[in-house]
Design a protein around this motif. Structure first.
Motif, PDB file in Angstrom:
ATOM      1  N   THR A 267       0.831  -1.208   0.000  1.00  0.00           N
ATOM      2  CA  THR A 267       0.000   0.000   0.000  1.00  0.00           C
ATOM      3  C   THR A 267       0.858   1.248   0.000  1.00  0.00           C
ATOM      4  O   THR A 267       0.577   2.223  -0.718  1.00  0.00           O
ATOM      5  CB  THR A 267      -0.936  -0.008   1.223  1.00  0.00           C
ATOM      6  N   GLN A 268       1.925   1.250   0.800  1.00  0.00           N
ATOM      7  CA  GLN A 268       2.812   2.414   0.835  1.00  0.00           C
ATOM      8  C   GLN A 268       3.446   2.667  -0.526  1.00  0.00           C
ATOM      9  O   GLN A 268       3.540   3.812  -0.978  1.00  0.00           O
ATOM     10  CB  GLN A 268       3.899   2.195   1.894  1.00  0.00           C
ATOM     11  N   VAL A 269       3.889   1.588  -1.190  1.00  0.00           N
ATOM     12  CA  VAL A 269       4.537   1.749  -2.490  1.00  0.00           C
ATOM     13  C   VAL A 269       3.557   2.299  -3.524  1.00  0.00           C
ATOM     14  O   VAL A 269       3.867   3.232  -4.273  1.00  0.00           O
ATOM     15  CB  VAL A 269       5.116   0.403  -2.968  1.00  0.00           C
ATOM     16  N   TYR A 270       2.368   1.731  -3.565  1.00  0.00           N
ATOM     17  CA  TYR A 270       1.386   2.180  -4.550  1.00  0.00           C
ATOM     18  C   TYR A 270       0.958   3.622  -4.297  1.00  0.00           C
ATOM     19  O   TYR A 270       0.814   4.416  -5.240  1.00  0.00           O
ATOM     20  CB  TYR A 270       0.167   1.257  -4.522  1.00  0.00           C
ATOM     21  N   ARG A 271       0.742   3.977  -3.038  1.00  0.00           N
ATOM     22  CA  ARG A 271       0.349   5.359  -2.737  1.00  0.00           C
ATOM     23  C   ARG A 271       1.456   6.329  -3.111  1.00  0.00           C
ATOM     24  O   ARG A 271       1.203   7.410  -3.648  1.00  0.00           O
ATOM     25  CB  ARG A 271      -0.007   5.470  -1.256  1.00  0.00           C
ATOM     26  N   TRP A 272       2.678   5.938  -2.795  1.00  0.00           N
ATOM     27  CA  TRP A 272       3.816   6.804  -3.165  1.00  0.00           C
ATOM     28  C   TRP A 272       3.873   6.979  -4.681  1.00  0.00           C
ATOM     29  O   TRP A 272       4.110   8.089  -5.179  1.00  0.00           O
ATOM     30  CB  TRP A 272       5.108   6.172  -2.649  1.00  0.00           C
ATOM     31  N   ALA A 273       3.657   5.896  -5.435  1.00  0.00           N
ATOM     32  CA  ALA A 273       3.724   5.978  -6.895  1.00  0.00           C
ATOM     33  C   ALA A 273       2.690   6.957  -7.444  1.00  0.00           C
ATOM     34  O   ALA A 273       2.976   7.735  -8.360  1.00  0.00           O
ATOM     35  CB  ALA A 273       3.515   4.594  -7.503  1.00  0.00           C
ATOM     36  N   LEU A 274       1.478   6.929  -6.870  1.00  0.00           N
ATOM     37  CA  LEU A 274       0.418   7.825  -7.356  1.00  0.00           C
ATOM     38  C   LEU A 274       0.645   9.267  -6.923  1.00  0.00           C
ATOM     39  O   LEU A 274       0.127  10.199  -7.555  1.00  0.00           O
ATOM     40  CB  LEU A 274      -0.942   7.337  -6.852  1.00  0.00           C
ATOM     41  N   GLU A 275       1.418   9.469  -5.854  1.00  0.00           N
ATOM     42  CA  GLU A 275       1.696  10.828  -5.373  1.00  0.00           C
ATOM     43  C   GLU A 275       2.825  11.491  -6.152  1.00  0.00           C
ATOM     44  O   GLU A 275       3.145  12.649  -5.905  1.00  0.00           O
ATOM     45  CB  GLU A 275       2.057  10.777  -3.887  1.00  0.00           C
ATOM     46  N   HIS A 276       3.430  10.766  -7.102  1.00  0.00           N
ATOM     47  CA  HIS A 276       4.510  11.324  -7.912  1.00  0.00           C
ATOM     48  C   HIS A 276       4.161  11.157  -9.392  1.00  0.00           C
ATOM     49  O   HIS A 276       4.742  10.319 -10.102  1.00  0.00           O
ATOM     50  CB  HIS A 276       5.828  10.616  -7.593  1.00  0.00           C
ATOM     51  N   PRO A 277       3.192  11.940  -9.875  1.00  0.00           N
ATOM     52  CA  PRO A 277       2.735  11.784 -11.271  1.00  0.00           C
ATOM     53  C   PRO A 277       3.838  12.004 -12.299  1.00  0.00           C
ATOM     54  O   PRO A 277       3.748  11.494 -13.414  1.00  0.00           O
ATOM     55  CB  PRO A 277       1.627  12.836 -11.393  1.00  0.00           C
ATOM     56  N   GLN A 278       4.895  12.754 -11.931  1.00  0.00           N
ATOM     57  CA  GLN A 278       5.971  12.989 -12.892  1.00  0.00           C
ATOM     58  C   GLN A 278       6.721  11.710 -13.252  1.00  0.00           C
ATOM     59  O   GLN A 278       7.374  11.631 -14.308  1.00  0.00           O
ATOM     60  CB  GLN A 278       6.954  14.030 -12.340  1.00  0.00           C
ATOM     61  N   LEU A 279       6.590  10.669 -12.398  1.00  0.00           N
ATOM     62  CA  LEU A 279       7.242   9.391 -12.686  1.00  0.00           C
ATOM     63  C   LEU A 279       6.411   8.503 -13.609  1.00  0.00           C
ATOM     64  O   LEU A 279       6.876   7.455 -14.052  1.00  0.00           O
ATOM     65  CB  LEU A 279       7.528   8.641 -11.377  1.00  0.00           C
ATOM     66  N   LYS A 280       5.177   8.908 -13.860  1.00  0.00           N
ATOM     67  CA  LYS A 280       4.267   8.184 -14.774  1.00  0.00           C
ATOM     68  C   LYS A 280       4.140   6.703 -14.391  1.00  0.00           C
ATOM     69  O   LYS A 280       4.344   5.799 -15.202  1.00  0.00           O
ATOM     70  CB  LYS A 280       4.736   8.317 -16.222  1.00  0.00           C
ATOM     71  N   LEU A 281       3.790   6.478 -13.132  1.00  0.00           N
ATOM     72  CA  LEU A 281       3.647   5.119 -12.613  1.00  0.00           C
ATOM     73  C   LEU A 281       2.194   4.701 -12.412  1.00  0.00           C
ATOM     74  O   LEU A 281       1.927   3.588 -11.943  1.00  0.00           O
ATOM     75  CB  LEU A 281       4.391   4.992 -11.274  1.00  0.00           C
ATOM     76  N   SER A 282       1.239   5.567 -12.760  1.00  0.00           N
ATOM     77  CA  SER A 282      -0.169   5.241 -12.501  1.00  0.00           C
ATOM     78  C   SER A 282      -0.614   3.988 -13.244  1.00  0.00           C
ATOM     79  O   SER A 282      -1.493   3.256 -12.783  1.00  0.00           O
ATOM     80  CB  SER A 282      -1.070   6.416 -12.887  1.00  0.00           C
ATOM     81  N   GLY A 283       0.005   3.714 -14.395  1.00  0.00           N
ATOM     82  CA  GLY A 283      -0.347   2.534 -15.171  1.00  0.00           C
ATOM     83  C   GLY A 283       0.191   1.242 -14.597  1.00  0.00           C
ATOM     84  O   GLY A 283       0.040   0.180 -15.205  1.00  0.00           O
ATOM     85  N   ARG A 284       0.815   1.327 -13.393  1.00  0.00           N
ATOM     86  CA  ARG A 284       1.354   0.151 -12.730  1.00  0.00           C
ATOM     87  C   ARG A 284       0.668  -0.101 -11.381  1.00  0.00           C
ATOM     88  O   ARG A 284       1.104  -0.973 -10.630  1.00  0.00           O
ATOM     89  CB  ARG A 284       2.868   0.320 -12.534  1.00  0.00           C
ATOM     90  N   VAL A 285      -0.391   0.670 -11.126  1.00  0.00           N
ATOM     91  CA  VAL A 285      -1.079   0.599  -9.828  1.00  0.00           C
ATOM     92  C   VAL A 285      -2.517   0.122 -10.034  1.00  0.00           C
ATOM     93  O   VAL A 285      -3.288   0.775 -10.740  1.00  0.00           O
ATOM     94  CB  VAL A 285      -1.081   1.977  -9.132  1.00  0.00           C
ATOM     95  N   PRO A 286      -2.912  -1.004  -9.413  1.00  0.00           N
ATOM     96  CA  PRO A 286      -4.304  -1.473  -9.537  1.00  0.00           C
ATOM     97  C   PRO A 286      -5.287  -0.436  -8.992  1.00  0.00           C
ATOM     98  O   PRO A 286      -4.967   0.358  -8.104  1.00  0.00           O
ATOM     99  CB  PRO A 286      -4.318  -2.748  -8.685  1.00  0.00           C
ATOM    100  N   LEU A 287      -6.498  -0.482  -9.521  1.00  0.00           N
ATOM    101  CA  LEU A 287      -7.501   0.530  -9.205  1.00  0.00           C
ATOM    102  C   LEU A 287      -7.822   0.601  -7.714  1.00  0.00           C
ATOM    103  O   LEU A 287      -8.123   1.682  -7.201  1.00  0.00           O
ATOM    104  CB  LEU A 287      -8.777   0.237  -9.993  1.00  0.00           C
TER     105      LEU A 287
END
Length: 509
Positions: free
Chosen positions: A64-84
């Motif tokens: 959960t921490q990793v996924y939330r961190w990924a979504l909080e950094h849109p410049q890294l373009k990681l949203s396509g790696r996080v389940p809904l």
């Protein structure tokens, strides 16, 4: 930082205890589908903070921490790696971005603070691509969430999620409640028969559901077009319109079923889904609405036509109905070089004009059009010499059954010496050598033909005398010939063929 030790745990969403796992650098890299060195650099540069440690000084993160961190950094373009399920709940309704046309699908798209969500609606043409292919179309850069509305419909319509940023391992499960939570709206829903581009393109947030004609995956257009070539009260027009009505009523019923399931389901809340379209009612129709003699006459006339529209109609009819009202319907491929019986039958075939009946068997202009003069059934000869024959549903024979040949197909010889392909129903095939529908239909056919050579092919698989069922479930060698007396004895459970192997014959010698 270089002195810290990190655990690497191989994980996938959906594994037991996933939420409670402690992820090291390698496991974080696997979770997000990035190189381990990239995660190390994020930690090295404090972009990814160290969040947890244990008694042995192992630093770790929870999924959960990793996924939330990924979504909080849109410049890294990681949203396509996080389940809904890990996407944040919407504080207000997401911005509707409109639609995108895909190959055999339309996507409705929304912008959320975490990224763009694309919902894919396969069109009502009955053809689908892989979710991976659609995801590549709608999200070429691998960002955002991709959700597919599937064909599954048990407690309600199902949806599947896909991670466009991890295309080789991107499938995951999700539910409408999660999608509605992320979008902050009740998601518009189109039943499968109403997934028409013009309807989906026209939808806007807050729009009332539209009433529209439900389209089947089977195009009834050729039926109506051919009907228009006859006077309105012509029996052929009535038969064609009747079948078109049946196809369209079935599409209406499917769409109406979806509406009812959505409104009655205990597993879907009104704030999860909202109907975007409702089906226009189409009255029911059935082939029995028309006299069977009239139906058979109409289809005989359509089969005899030589135009392309009639060919398209006959192929459609064979697909929808199987050819119930045709004198010869089921197609069978015959190699005349494989047996003397096939050669004998093939020798009497005559060239003829190509009709819709031939195109229904094989729609290729370079095949030869032939006819069986004994049955008038259509036959086509392919370039390699193989014959494709329409098998009669009943024989126009004038003499009783003399013998049956267990070959491919099953052959009948009558007392006047004529060889015939065994009649078969438009649905049930004929076979032998096991316990199943084909041997069951063959046993019934033998029982009927012993009494009446003009009996139709068996329209059932149960009910034959036990002796005939024993016979047809036996693995008789191809080419076995059984006389009328043999078949009659089998019907009375007095005959059972016994075959010896080569070894047994040598022992006897």
């Amino acid at each position: 930082m270089t002195t810290q030790r990190h655990q690497s745990i191989a994980l996938r969403p959906g594994m037991a205890g996933f939420e409670s796992r402690r992820l090291g650098l390698g496991a974080v890299a696997q979770l997000l589908g990035v190189p381990r060195l990239t995660v190390w650099w994020w930690v090295k540069t404090n972009k990814l903070p160290l969040m947890n440690t244990d008694a042995e000084a192992y630093w770790w993160w929870s999924p959960t921490q990793v996924y939330r961190w990924a979504l909080e950094h849109p410049q890294l373009k990681l949203s396509g790696r996080v389940p809904l399920r890990y996407w944040p709940s919407a504080a207000s309704a997401a911005q509707y971005l409109g639609t995108a046309d895909l190959s055999r699908a339309v996507a409705t798209r929304w912008r959320t603070p975490a990224g763009v969500v694309s919902v894919l609606w396969p069109l009502a043409d009955g053809h689908q691509r892989s979710l991976k292919s659609w995801a590549a179309e709608v999200s070429p850069h691998g960002d955002g969430a991709v959700i597919l509305v599937t064909n599954m419909f048990f407690r309600g319509p199902d949806i599947d999620g896909f991670l466009p940023g991890k295309p080789d391992d991107g499938d995951y499960s999700t539910i409408w409640a999660q999608l509605a939570r992320v979008l902050g709206i009740a998601v518009p829903y189109w039943p499968a028969a109403l997934r028409q581009p013009e309807l989906i393109h026209a939808w806007q947030p807050g729009a009332a559901p539209v009433t529209a004609f439900a389209r089947s995956s089977i195009d009834s257009g050729p039926l109506l077009q051919l009907a228009a070539t006859y006077p309105p009260d012509d029996n052929r027009a009535l038969v064609l319109i009747n079948l078109a009505q049946k196809i369209n009523h079935d599409a209406y019923r499917a769409a109406d079923f979806a509406v009812q399931r959505l409104t009655e389901s205990e597993h879907l809340e009104p704030d999860h889904l909202t109907m975007a379209a409702m089906p226009l009612e189409v009255p029911s129709a059935d082939s029995d609405d028309i006299n069977p003699v009239a139906r058979r006459a109409a289809w005989r006339d359509v089969q005899a036509r030589t135009d392309r529209l009639a060919s398209a109609v006959m192929q459609l009819y064979a697909f929808v109905d199987g050819g119930t009202d045709l004198a010869a319907s089921a197609a069978y491929q015959i190699d005349s070089s494989e047996s003397s019986w096939a050669q004998e039958w093939a020798a009497r075939l005559l060239p003829c004009a190509r009709t819709a009946a031939h195109n229904m068997l094989h729609d290729h202009p370079e095949t030869d059009a032939l006819a069986d003069p004994e049955t008038d059934a259509a036959v086509v000869r392919k370039e390699n010499g193989t014959l494709i024959a329409a098998i009669p549903q009943r024989l126009p024979a004038q003499a009783p059954l003399k013998e049956m040949i267990f070959d491919g197909p099953v052959w009948i010889r009558t007392a006047d010496g004529i060889i015939w392909p065994a009649p078969r129903d438009s649905y049930y095939g004929l076979s032998w050598g096991y316990d199943g529908s084909g041997p069951g239909a063959l046993a019934l056919l033998i029982d009927q033909l012993l009494d009446d050579i003009n009996s139709p092919g068996a329209a059932d698989i149960n009910g034959a005398p036990i002796g005939l069922e024993k016979l047809t479930s036996t693995a008789l060698p191809a080419g076995t010939v059984l006389s009328r007396d043999d078949l009659q004895a089998a019907r009375e459970d007095r005959f059972f063929p016994v075959f010896t192997t080569d070894d047994e014959e040598e022992d006897d010698w």
